[in-house]
Design a protein around this motif. Structure first.
Motif, short mmCIF file in Angstrom:
data_model
loop_
_atom_site.label_atom_id
_atom_site.label_comp_id
_atom_site.label_asym_id
_atom_site.label_seq_id
_atom_site.Cartn_x
_atom_site.Cartn_y
_atom_site.Cartn_z
N GLU A 80 0.83 -1.21 0.00
CA GLU A 80 0.00 0.00 0.00
C GLU A 80 0.87 1.26 0.00
OE1 GLU A 80 -3.85 1.69 -0.18
OE2 GLU A 80 -2.95 -0.22 -0.71
N LEU A 81 1.94 1.19 0.79
CA LEU A 81 2.86 2.33 0.88
C LEU A 81 3.52 2.58 -0.47
CD1 LEU A 81 3.37 3.86 3.51
CD2 LEU A 81 5.54 2.66 3.73
N GLN A 82 3.86 1.50 -1.12
CA GLN A 82 4.51 1.62 -2.42
C GLN A 82 3.52 2.17 -3.45
OE1 GLN A 82 6.51 -1.86 -3.73
NE2 GLN A 82 7.28 -0.92 -5.57
N ARG A 83 2.27 1.66 -3.34
CA ARG A 83 1.25 2.09 -4.30
C ARG A 83 0.93 3.56 -4.11
NH1 ARG A 83 -4.05 2.59 -5.08
NH2 ARG A 83 -4.60 2.25 -2.90
N ARG A 84 0.82 3.98 -2.85
CA ARG A 84 0.36 5.34 -2.59
C ARG A 84 1.48 6.36 -2.62
NH1 ARG A 84 -4.64 6.27 -0.13
NH2 ARG A 84 -5.89 4.42 0.03
N THR A 85 2.67 6.00 -2.13
CA THR A 85 3.72 7.01 -1.98
C THR A 85 4.94 6.69 -2.81
OG1 THR A 85 4.83 5.89 -0.17
CG2 THR A 85 3.01 7.35 0.41
N GLY A 86 5.02 5.48 -3.34
CA GLY A 86 6.21 5.14 -4.09
C GLY A 86 7.35 4.74 -3.18
N LEU A 87 7.11 4.75 -1.89
CA LEU A 87 8.16 4.42 -0.94
C LEU A 87 8.39 2.92 -0.95
CD1 LEU A 87 9.69 6.25 0.97
CD2 LEU A 87 8.16 5.50 2.78
N VAL A 88 9.62 2.54 -1.26
CA VAL A 88 9.94 1.11 -1.27
C VAL A 88 10.50 0.76 0.10
CG1 VAL A 88 11.27 -0.71 -2.36
CG2 VAL A 88 10.40 1.18 -3.72
N VAL A 89 9.71 0.04 0.86
CA VAL A 89 10.08 -0.27 2.25
C VAL A 89 10.43 -1.75 2.33
CG1 VAL A 89 9.25 -0.34 4.61
CG2 VAL A 89 8.62 1.55 3.13
N ASP A 90 11.54 -2.01 2.98
CA ASP A 90 11.95 -3.40 3.16
C ASP A 90 11.94 -3.68 4.66
OD1 ASP A 90 12.95 -5.90 2.91
OD2 ASP A 90 15.03 -5.27 2.63
N PRO A 91 10.78 -4.07 5.18
CA PRO A 91 10.68 -4.16 6.64
C PRO A 91 11.44 -5.36 7.18
CG PRO A 91 8.66 -4.89 5.62
CD PRO A 91 9.57 -4.51 4.51
N THR A 92 12.19 -5.09 8.21
CA THR A 92 12.88 -6.19 8.89
C THR A 92 12.69 -5.95 10.39
OG1 THR A 92 14.88 -4.88 8.79
CG2 THR A 92 14.68 -6.67 7.19
N LEU A 93 12.54 -7.03 11.10
CA LEU A 93 12.39 -6.89 12.55
C LEU A 93 13.51 -7.70 13.18
CD1 LEU A 93 10.61 -5.80 14.82
CD2 LEU A 93 9.50 -8.02 14.87
N GLU A 94 14.24 -7.02 14.03
CA GLU A 94 15.33 -7.72 14.71
C GLU A 94 14.74 -8.84 15.55
OE1 GLU A 94 18.07 -5.49 17.03
OE2 GLU A 94 18.15 -3.91 15.54
N VAL A 95 15.46 -9.95 15.57
CA VAL A 95 14.99 -11.09 16.37
C VAL A 95 14.80 -10.65 17.82
CG1 VAL A 95 15.61 -13.40 17.18
CG2 VAL A 95 16.08 -12.74 14.83
N ARG A 96 15.74 -9.81 18.27
CA ARG A 96 15.67 -9.35 19.67
C ARG A 96 14.35 -8.63 19.94
NH1 ARG A 96 20.75 -5.99 21.46
NH2 ARG A 96 20.11 -5.03 19.53
N ALA A 97 13.96 -7.76 18.99
CA ALA A 97 12.72 -6.99 19.18
C ALA A 97 11.52 -7.93 19.18
CB ALA A 97 12.58 -5.95 18.07
N PHE A 98 11.56 -8.90 18.27
CA PHE A 98 10.44 -9.86 18.20
C PHE A 98 10.34 -10.66 19.50
CE2 PHE A 98 9.08 -14.23 17.45
CZ PHE A 98 7.78 -14.00 17.06
N VAL A 99 11.50 -11.13 19.96
CA VAL A 99 11.50 -11.92 21.21
C VAL A 99 11.02 -11.04 22.37
CG1 VAL A 99 12.99 -13.11 22.88
CG2 VAL A 99 13.26 -13.54 20.44
N ALA A 100 11.46 -9.78 22.37
CA ALA A 100 11.06 -8.87 23.45
C ALA A 100 9.55 -8.68 23.46
CB ALA A 100 11.76 -7.53 23.30
N VAL A 101 8.96 -8.49 22.27
CA VAL A 101 7.50 -8.29 22.22
C VAL A 101 6.77 -9.57 22.64
CG1 VAL A 101 5.55 -7.85 20.68
CG2 VAL A 101 7.61 -6.48 20.47
N ALA A 102 7.23 -10.72 22.12
CA ALA A 102 6.58 -11.99 22.46
C ALA A 102 6.70 -12.26 23.96
CB ALA A 102 7.20 -13.12 21.65
N MET A 103 7.92 -12.03 24.49
CA MET A 103 8.12 -12.24 25.92
C MET A 103 7.26 -11.27 26.73
SD MET A 103 10.44 -14.59 26.72
CE MET A 103 11.34 -14.09 28.17
N GLY A 104 7.19 -10.05 26.22
CA GLY A 104 6.37 -9.04 26.91
C GLY A 104 4.93 -9.50 27.00
#
Lengths: 234, 443
Positions: B390-414
């Motif tokens: 959607e972001l690419q379609r609307r704004t042309g912004l090419v986003v390559d989302p990555t989530l650090e494993v640490r952040a994912f583990v922190a959210v899941a643990m949270g």
């Protein structure tokens, strides 16, 4: 051998001495006052009393679910209230079986699982639980062990409850008004099953009831009197 | 049978409540994961996307709008500049490059970027002095007037190949500039099918908004629009179409040679991004009131500052949602306690210790948190795909989302820790349940 494993194999299944209990704020008198009571291994006894006389409370004291103010309760040679916390619970799971008026089988669990659950909590190894539970139910004539209790007849439910009480090979079975919710014919059948099963398992049976018709089934009968004092003979 | 069997049966016995609770936790976890993964990716994408230009000149309403339109293809620039303005700018010897661009048309919804060969030779779409330039995946850069080069995203989306012909449509779909002699509807619908282009080349992905652009020559777009305008003028004057001179590069009039922006890079020492001349050129250009002059990196910093405030608020909202989902776990378990007193009493009679009963409820609570985290992670993965597209379609912004494993583990643990905390009160209730109260039939 741990303290919880001590059993008086040649002696009494149940021995009560000077047992006194009253609820906190429950007035000056004792609700339970049993001077002395002994039940031999495999013996069966009926304890009668009017409603509210503390029959169920006595059973819970014996099972270690409540603590008395005075006196001792020994089951299979183990002083129940000398055990604390999880040790007492584990002892109860292994050595004491309980049967209730309304069976108290767990919904959502099959008949087999109800019995397996008792075995799990009684410390029987996972490998042998299913086979033993299935055999026990078969012996008690349960035709559909995979059915949930609510899908079984009242008589079959009662048998599942008996199987659960006997699941861990208890030394003592406490039956609390086991036939109060049954019609006379079913009640007679249920009592036959309870008494025969306990006899076959070598477990002593202490049955409390206010039903005078139960008297004829037991050679030994005692009366818990008036809620103030009971003295059951040795 | 194990304790987990008991927990599973307990959760299944209250399936609707379990599902709702898990979904509540899942939504909160998904929201948090989505925001965390998109935040950094978005930031990098914006910063990367301005390329190596120092200054952008346009006639847009504001510098930020100018950057969003001329670099990120957010909308067609609203106003045009005459080529002679560009020529004057380009005379400045301090500039490494000054590249004219014109936007406003599209090919199947992908915006066109009309420019000159210097765009590919000098401009680097990756920010920084060492950023990579454009590279071809196939074919060649534009040689002839009606050659077209496709961004990697366009080629992928349309399946177009080198040698294929295509026609562009007037307007970028959003904020289409006015065309004299045409109603806005006519202008938007107008397909320039009388001027077919040939695909000369296809670019490699750059990770910037240019991946979804269709590159054409300035001459071609001037010819197309001059033809349109000349015919419109002839219609207005009642002259026959045959009298309209066919536009060529040579006969284009100055007012027909319009651009919408100029990409500028000031000369710097090799390997360096900074130069005092950048500020001087910027200040000099700003004196011309006809121009909107932007320093893209600064505009992006400003934009990120705005977005940063918003995403802090969004993350706070997601955290609040997570906490409220923990409360919903507590409520679900608390409400179930009344029904479960009998079960707990039976377990106690059968030999379960109070601690074990406490543990069962806590495990149940933790499993709700864990299931919620799992559902949330799955939803975040799906949601990220949707947001990226959607972001690419609307704004042309090419986003390559990555989530650090640490952040994912922190959210899941949270989520699990919060679920456990939520389970404490119901577990204490279970711990305190007496057999007398649980088995009411026992009198």
């Amino acid at each position: 051998m741990s303290a919880t494993d001590q059993t008086d194999t040649g002696g009494a299944a149940l021995r009560i001495e000077g047992l006194k209990f009253r609820h906190a704020g429950g007035g000056p008198g004792w609700l339970i006052d049993v001077a002395s009571l002994r039940l031999g291994a495999g013996e069966q006894m009926l304890l009668t009393a009017p409603s509210g006389a503390g029959k169920s409370t006595l059973l819970q004291l014996i099972a270690g679910l409540m603590d008395p103010q005075e006196g001792t309760v020994e089951v299979a040679g183990q002083e129940v209230h000398a055990l604390r916390g999880a040790a007492r619970d584990a002892f109860r799971g292994r050595r004491i079986g309980m049967i209730f008026q309304t069976f108290q089988l767990l919904n959502g669990f099959t008949a087999l699982e109800n019995v397996e659950l008792a075995m799990m909590l009684g410390g029987i190894g996972a490998g042998e639980r299913r086979g033993r539970a299935a055999e026990l139910l078969r012996q008690l004539g349960i035709e559909r062990p995979e059915a949930e209790p609510e899908r079984l007849s009242v008589g079959q439910q009662q048998r599942v409850a008996v199987a659960r009480a006997l699941a861990c090979g208890p030394k003592l079975v406490l039956a609390d008004e086991p036939t109060a919710s049954l019609d006379p014919e079913t009640a007679a059948g249920a009592m036959d099953v309870i008494q025969e099963s306990c006899r076959a398992a070598g477990a002593a049976l202490l049955c409390v009831s206010h039903d005078p018709a139960m008297g004829a089934r037991f050679a030994r009968r005692e009366r818990l009197g008036g809620g103030v004092r009971a003295a059951a003979g040795v | 049978m194990t304790d987990l069997t008991l927990v599973r049966k307990s959760l299944l016995a209250r399936l609707p409540s379990t599902v709702v609770t898990v979904l509540t936790v899942g939504v909160a976890v998904a929201l948090l994961l989505l925001l965390l993964s998109m935040r950094e990716a978005g930031r990098q994408s914006f910063q990367r996307g301005t390329g190596d230009m120092h200054i952008l000149v346009s006639a847009d309403a504001s510098p930020l709008a100018s950057v969003l339109n001329s670099v990120f293809y957010a909308a067609a620039p609203a106003r045009a500049l005459r080529m002679d303005i560009y020529e004057k700018i380009a005379e400045d010897p301090r500039l490494e490059y000054a590249i004219p661009v014109q936007q406003g048309d599209n090919f199947r919804g992908f915006p066109t970027m009309a420019t000159v060969p210097a765009f590919f030779e000098k401009f680097r779409p990756e920010a920084g002095a060492n950023g990579r330039g454009f590279r071809l995946r196939a074919g060649a850069f534009m040689k002839d007037t009606f050659d077209v080069v496709l961004g990697a995203g366009v080629a992928e989306a349309t399946g177009a190949k080198v040698g294929d012909k295509l026609v562009i449509t007037h307007g970028a779909g959003r904020g289409t500039p006015k065309v004299e002699g045409m109603s806005p509807e006519e202008a938007d619908m107008h397909v320039h099918d009388e001027f077919p282009y040939v695909i000369a080349g296809i670019l490699e992905p750059t990770g910037s908004a240019h991946d979804r652009a269709v590159f054409i020559s300035l001459d071609s777009t001037w010819i197309i629009h001059a033809d349109e305008r000349r015919h419109a003028d002839a219609r207005a004057a009642g002259r026959p179409a045959e009298s309209v001179p066919e536009p060529t590069k040579e006969n284009l009039r100055p007012e027909e040679k319009l651009i919408t922006g100029v990409y500028i890079r000031v000369k710097t020492r090799e390997g360096s991004e900074g130069s005092p001349a950048i500020g001087a050129v910027f200040d000099q250009l700003r004196r011309d009131v006809r121009l909107t002059v932007a320093r893209p990196s600064r505009e992006i910093d400003r934009l990120l500052e705005i977005i940063g405030n918003i995403d802090r608020i969004l993350i706070a909202i997601a955290a609040v949602v997570l906490v409220s989902s923990a409360i919903s776990i507590a409520l679900a378990l608390y409400n179930s306690m009344e029904q479960r007193r009998r079960q707990i009493a039976v377990l106690r009679v059968l030999g379960a210790s109070k601690r074990r009963v406490f543990g069962l409820v806590m495990t149940e609570s933790a499993i709700l948190g864990l299931l919620g985290a799992g559902v949330g992670a799955a939803a975040a993965a799906l949601g990220t795909g949707v947001v990226v597209a959607e972001l690419q379609r609307r704004t042309g912004l090419v986003v390559d989302p990555t989530l650090e494993v640490r952040a994912f583990v922190a959210v899941a643990m949270g989520a699990v820790v919060l679920a456990c905390l939520a389970g404490v009160l119901p577990a204490v209730m279970a711990y305190r349940t007496t057999v007398q109260r649980g088995l009411r039939a026992v009198g």
